[in-house]
Design a protein around this motif. Structure first.
Motif, PDB file in Angstrom:
ATOM      1  N   ILE A   1       0.586  -1.186   0.052  1.00 19.44           N
ATOM      2  CA  ILE A   1      -0.173  -0.077   0.086  1.00 19.44           C
ATOM      3  C   ILE A   1       0.834   1.450   0.109  1.00 19.44           C
ATOM      4  O   ILE A   1       0.730   2.272  -0.709  1.00 19.44           O
ATOM      5  N   ALA A   2       1.845   1.224   0.978  1.00 21.63           N
ATOM      6  CA  ALA A   2       2.702   2.453   1.109  1.00 21.63           C
ATOM      7  C   ALA A   2       3.542   2.593  -0.537  1.00 21.63           C
ATOM      8  O   ALA A   2       3.728   3.612  -0.823  1.00 21.63           O
TER       9      ALA A   2
ATOM     10  N   SER B   1       2.613   1.633  -3.376  1.00 26.25           N
ATOM     11  CA  SER B   1       1.722   2.204  -4.407  1.00 26.25           C
ATOM     12  C   SER B   1       1.615   3.761  -4.512  1.00 26.25           C
ATOM     13  O   SER B   1       1.227   4.174  -5.619  1.00 26.25           O
ATOM     14  N   GLU B   2       1.910   4.178  -3.457  1.00 28.96           N
ATOM     15  CA  GLU B   2       2.105   5.820  -3.745  1.00 28.96           C
ATOM     16  C   GLU B   2       3.273   6.415  -4.372  1.00 28.96           C
ATOM     17  O   GLU B   2       3.123   7.566  -4.880  1.00 28.96           O
ATOM     18  N   PHE B   3       4.355   5.511  -4.645  1.00 30.31           N
ATOM     19  CA  PHE B   3       5.600   6.305  -5.567  1.00 30.31           C
ATOM     20  C   PHE B   3       5.791   5.220  -6.726  1.00 30.31           C
ATOM     21  O   PHE B   3       6.686   5.797  -7.423  1.00 30.31           O
TER      22      PHE B   3
ATOM     23  N   GLU C   1       1.381   7.349  10.782  1.00 35.33           N
ATOM     24  CA  GLU C   1       2.138   7.665   9.332  1.00 35.33           C
ATOM     25  C   GLU C   1       3.329   6.975   9.089  1.00 35.33           C
ATOM     26  O   GLU C   1       4.061   6.112  10.071  1.00 35.33           O
TER      27      GLU C   1
ATOM     28  N   THR D   1       7.120   7.158   6.521  1.00 39.72           N
ATOM     29  CA  THR D   1       7.571   7.938   5.530  1.00 39.72           C
ATOM     30  C   THR D   1       8.356   6.982   4.494  1.00 39.72           C
ATOM     31  O   THR D   1       8.949   6.062   4.835  1.00 39.72           O
TER      32      THR D   1
END
Length: 172
Positions: free
Chosen positions: A12-13, A15-17, A129, A131
């Motif tokens: 999921i994380a 997929s953001e980049f 959160e 990073t």
């Protein structure tokens, strides 16, 4: 691309980049993890049989040839399995052999610890959160198979330093 691996939330994380034309590599058993496995298969993930070394090597050779011919990236978790503590496991060499054989750079990606809000061991999942930091690429031009252990160590040491730094920052 190589990234540290803490659990299913990594996908999921990440997929953001993830850039276009980037295909993740996962263990073959991942195909059978319900909807997540089916989605991964439909999205074109590469799956590797880690129990059968000759099959794993053949898969990596296929990936290398396909990656070069079709000009795409591969995302690999070099720890080889999820890591449930707040560090990184030793890196396996497969991703680095692949990069050296294809003479393509390694792009390290570090995801901060999210164990302060998500833990399968403690069975917790709360608001939190993390990073993601993409580090400068590490060139492999001119490197040979003998250089893989040193390359692996260099990338892991760099990623581990950043992991501790960004994990401390996100907890505060």
């Amino acid at each position: 691309m190589v990234a540290n691996h803490q659990g299913y939330l990594d996908y999921i994380a990440l997929s953001e980049f993830l850039p276009p034309r980037c295909v993740p590599l996962a263990k073959k058993e991942f195909q059978f993890v319900g909807l997540l496995g089916l989605t991964s298969w439909l999205c074109g993930f590469f799956f590797i049989d880690r129990e059968e070394k000759s099959r794993a090597i053949n898969t990596m050779l296929h990936i290398q040839k396909t990656m070069v011919a079709k000009r795409f990236r591969v995302l690999i978790f070099p720890e080889g399995t999820r890591n449930h503590n707040s560090s990184m496991l030793p890196f396996k060499h497969g991703a680095f052999h692949l990069a050296v054989q294809a003479q393509v750079p390694v792009v390290p990606v570090v995801i901060s610890s999210y164990h302060h809000f998500c833990s399968t061991i403690q069975k917790t999942f709360t608001k939190g959160e993390c990073t993601i930091q993409i580090l400068p690429k590490v060139e492999t031009q001119g490197l040979k198979a003998d250089d893989v252990p040193e390359l692996t160590k260099l990338v892991r040491d760099t990623m581990l330093k950043v992991f501790y730094q960004i994990s401390d920052e996100v907890k505060q």
